[in-house]
Design a protein around this motif. Structure first.
Motif, PDB file in Angstrom:
ATOM      1  N   ARG A 118       0.828  -1.215   0.000  1.00  0.00           N
ATOM      2  CA  ARG A 118       0.000   0.000   0.000  1.00  0.00           C
ATOM      3  C   ARG A 118       0.860   1.262   0.000  1.00  0.00           C
ATOM      4  O   ARG A 118       0.494   2.263   0.610  1.00  0.00           O
ATOM      5  CB  ARG A 118      -0.939   0.000   1.213  1.00  0.00           C
ATOM      6  CG  ARG A 118      -0.210  -0.109   2.546  1.00  0.00           C
ATOM      7  CD  ARG A 118      -1.157   0.097   3.715  1.00  0.00           C
ATOM      8  NE  ARG A 118      -0.568  -0.392   4.952  1.00  0.00           N
ATOM      9  CZ  ARG A 118      -1.168  -0.336   6.128  1.00  0.00           C
ATOM     10  NH1 ARG A 118      -2.386   0.155   6.227  1.00  0.00           N
ATOM     11  NH2 ARG A 118      -0.565  -0.802   7.208  1.00  0.00           N
ATOM     12  N   SER A 119       2.026   1.210  -0.655  1.00  0.00           N
ATOM     13  CA  SER A 119       2.876   2.411  -0.692  1.00  0.00           C
ATOM     14  C   SER A 119       2.229   3.476  -1.575  1.00  0.00           C
ATOM     15  O   SER A 119       1.400   3.167  -2.440  1.00  0.00           O
ATOM     16  CB  SER A 119       4.270   2.068  -1.223  1.00  0.00           C
ATOM     17  OG  SER A 119       4.196   1.769  -2.598  1.00  0.00           O
ATOM     18  N   SER A 179       0.788  -5.330   5.535  1.00  0.00           N
ATOM     19  CA  SER A 179       1.413  -6.193   6.544  1.00  0.00           C
ATOM     20  C   SER A 179       0.456  -6.564   7.676  1.00  0.00           C
ATOM     21  O   SER A 179       0.722  -7.514   8.410  1.00  0.00           O
ATOM     22  CB  SER A 179       2.659  -5.518   7.118  1.00  0.00           C
ATOM     23  OG  SER A 179       2.306  -4.372   7.847  1.00  0.00           O
TER      24      SER A 179
HETATM   25  P1  NDP Z   1       7.287  -0.239   0.497  1.00  0.00           P
HETATM   26  O1  NDP Z   1       8.296  -0.831   1.414  1.00  0.00           O
HETATM   27  O2  NDP Z   1       7.013   1.214   0.546  1.00  0.00           O
HETATM   28  O3  NDP Z   1       5.895  -0.994   0.685  1.00  0.00           O
HETATM   29  C1  NDP Z   1       5.829  -2.375   0.871  1.00  0.00           C
HETATM   30  C2  NDP Z   1       4.417  -2.766   1.172  1.00  0.00           C
HETATM   31  O4  NDP Z   1       4.391  -4.153   1.395  1.00  0.00           O
HETATM   32  C3  NDP Z   1       3.845  -2.086   2.425  1.00  0.00           C
HETATM   33  O5  NDP Z   1       2.576  -1.572   2.157  1.00  0.00           O
HETATM   34  C4  NDP Z   1       3.804  -3.201   3.452  1.00  0.00           C
HETATM   35  O6  NDP Z   1       2.730  -3.104   4.348  1.00  0.00           O
HETATM   36  C5  NDP Z   1       3.611  -4.413   2.559  1.00  0.00           C
HETATM   37  N1  NDP Z   1       4.061  -5.624   3.246  1.00  0.00           N
HETATM   38  C6  NDP Z   1       5.242  -5.836   3.885  1.00  0.00           C
HETATM   39  N2  NDP Z   1       5.264  -7.042   4.426  1.00  0.00           N
HETATM   40  C7  NDP Z   1       4.077  -7.617   4.144  1.00  0.00           C
HETATM   41  C8  NDP Z   1       3.484  -8.862   4.466  1.00  0.00           C
HETATM   42  N3  NDP Z   1       4.134  -9.780   5.214  1.00  0.00           N
HETATM   43  N4  NDP Z   1       2.237  -9.123   4.015  1.00  0.00           N
HETATM   44  C9  NDP Z   1       1.563  -8.224   3.276  1.00  0.00           C
HETATM   45  N5  NDP Z   1       2.073  -7.018   2.942  1.00  0.00           N
HETATM   46  C10 NDP Z   1       3.313  -6.721   3.389  1.00  0.00           C
HETATM   47  O7  NDP Z   1       7.751  -0.674  -0.957  1.00  0.00           O
HETATM   48  P2  NDP Z   1       7.400  -0.094  -2.434  1.00  0.00           P
HETATM   49  O8  NDP Z   1       5.950  -0.096  -2.653  1.00  0.00           O
HETATM   50  O9  NDP Z   1       8.170   1.144  -2.652  1.00  0.00           O
HETATM   51  O10 NDP Z   1       8.079  -1.224  -3.310  1.00  0.00           O
HETATM   52  C11 NDP Z   1       7.654  -2.574  -3.269  1.00  0.00           C
HETATM   53  C12 NDP Z   1       8.606  -3.412  -4.083  1.00  0.00           C
HETATM   54  O11 NDP Z   1       8.574  -2.958  -5.417  1.00  0.00           O
HETATM   55  C13 NDP Z   1      10.081  -3.303  -3.659  1.00  0.00           C
HETATM   56  O12 NDP Z   1      10.696  -4.554  -3.921  1.00  0.00           O
HETATM   57  C14 NDP Z   1      10.653  -2.261  -4.591  1.00  0.00           C
HETATM   58  O13 NDP Z   1      12.031  -2.421  -4.798  1.00  0.00           O
HETATM   59  C15 NDP Z   1       9.876  -2.569  -5.845  1.00  0.00           C
HETATM   60  N6  NDP Z   1       9.731  -1.444  -6.748  1.00  0.00           N
HETATM   61  C16 NDP Z   1       9.907  -1.706  -8.056  1.00  0.00           C
HETATM   62  C17 NDP Z   1       9.764  -0.740  -8.986  1.00  0.00           C
HETATM   63  C18 NDP Z   1       9.934  -1.102 -10.426  1.00  0.00           C
HETATM   64  O14 NDP Z   1      10.206  -0.238 -11.242  1.00  0.00           O
HETATM   65  N7  NDP Z   1       9.750  -2.371 -10.779  1.00  0.00           N
HETATM   66  C19 NDP Z   1       9.462   0.655  -8.628  1.00  0.00           C
HETATM   67  C20 NDP Z   1       9.194   0.827  -7.213  1.00  0.00           C
HETATM   68  C21 NDP Z   1       9.349  -0.200  -6.313  1.00  0.00           C
HETATM   69  P3  NDP Z   1       2.621  -1.930   5.468  1.00  0.00           P
HETATM   70  O15 NDP Z   1       2.173  -0.716   4.713  1.00  0.00           O
HETATM   71  O16 NDP Z   1       1.619  -2.431   6.415  1.00  0.00           O
HETATM   72  O17 NDP Z   1       3.999  -1.766   6.047  1.00  0.00           O
END
Ligand code: NDP
Length: 282
Positions: free
Chosen positions: A166-167, A190
């Motif tokens: 949910r970023s 999470s």
């Molecule tokens: P963030 O760290 O901002 O968000 C991660 C999300 O995952 C959060 O909402 C978190 O929940 C959730 N999460 C973490 N652990 C769990 C779990 N056990 N179960 C369910 N949900 C979980 O990351 P980003 O959105 O910035 O990036 C996500 C991925 O995408 C990364 O690997 C990043 O490198 C990649 N990325 C790739 C891009 C591309 O061009 N392909 C561009 C941007 C990112 P909570 O909010 O509750 O903490």
């Protein structure tokens, strides 16, 4: 392999050829689309991303500049640099490569970019427009992911879409875009109870978690469209959030990592920069 591969490289090559044609047409009218990337510090992954963005600009005939600022750059220096680019008529898109060093305030820096040049689509004005269904700049990663989903040819109306993450830059805008496609959208995070119960219902499953091979085959509905946004480094290799080797036997379509959403993200950045340049003539 049961699933069809959604190949970000093949899709990007076709889209970049179209973008290059439009860039040439714009140049003939005296406007060369220009992208400025600000890179603060020495983060190795960021260096690679910035280089790939420069290559994309070159491929499509755009003007690009990379402004490298030292790790100890102050907030004032960063914001002054952004303001200078806001005023520069040769620059149509400004991107601040994230993450910034810890002492800098990302949200404050991004807010300084004029929304018209915010080709990452992170400015609150562009995020708000997306939420309200108004024309604005859409964040590159969810925009690219949606493009890949569309290319399956599946009618998305009424489909169950589940986004894990949910970023502000991926999960939330992805959910809104799928809602606009008339999917029924669930956004997990999470604190979600029984995540697999949600993901197993998904006709469209987008993983944006940041945990290697987090989505396993038993969490996927047979025939689903599986979009892997994750970029994780494990033993020097880049892997996604989806356990690709096993999930591909269950899914209907799947994106690889690398060569999937990441490639499309840069292509959407080029498209957003082109569109920002086109708007200056409108
Ligand atoms: P963030 O760290 O901002 O968000 C991660 C999300 O995952 C959060 O909402 C978190 O929940 C959730 N999460 C973490 N652990 C769990 C779990 N056990 N179960 C369910 N949900 C979980 O990351 P980003 O959105 O910035 O990036 C996500 C991925 O995408 C990364 O690997 C990043 O490198 C990649 N990325 C790739 C891009 C591309 O061009 N392909 C561009 C941007 C990112 P909570 O909010 O509750 O903490």
């Amino acid at each position: 392999m049961a699933a069809q591969l959604l190949d970000g490289k093949v899709m990007s090559d076709a889209l970049r050829a179209e973008i290059a044609e439009k860039v040439a047409a714009l140049k003939a009218k005296g406007v060369t689309p220009g992208l400025a990337v600000i890179l603060v510090g020495e983060d190795p992954a960021s260096q690679i991303y910035v280089r790939n963005k420069g290559i994309g600009c070159e491929q499509t005939g755009m003007h690009s500049v990379t402004i490298r600022m030292p790790e100890e750059t102050t907030q004032q220096e960063l914001e002054d640099q952004i303001r200078a680019l806001n005023e520069d008529p040769a620059i149509h898109g400004i991107l601040v490569q994230l993450p910034l060093p810890k002492h800098l305030d990302e949200a404050a820096a991004l807010a300084v970019i004029v929304p018209e040049k915010d080709v990452d689509g992170f400015h609150v004005q562009n995020a708000g427009k997306l939420l309200n269904g108004l024309n604005g700049v859409v964040a590159c990663t969810p925009k690219g992911a949606l493009e890949m989903i569309r290319r399956t040819g599946v009618n998305l109306s009424g489909k169950e879409a589940v986004v894990v993450g949910r970023s502000n830059i991926v999960g939330k805008p992805m959910g809104v875009l799928l809602l606009q496609e008339n999917c029924t959208v669930t956004i997990c995070h999470s604190r979600t109870a029984d995540l697999a119960a949600h993901t197993r219902r998904a006709d469209v499953l987008v993983a944006a978690v940041g945990k290697a091979k987090f989505i396993t085959a038993d969490m996927v509905k047979p025939g689903a469209i599986v979009i892997d946004v994750g970029i994780n480094r494990v033993d020097g290799k880049v892997v996604g959030d989806v356990d690709f080797d096993n999930v591909k036997e269950v899914a209907g379509w799947i994106t690889p990592v690398p060569g999937g959403v990441g490639r499309m993200t840069i292509t959407m950045l080029l498209q957003n920069t082109l569109e920002a340049a086109e708007r200056t003539l409108a």
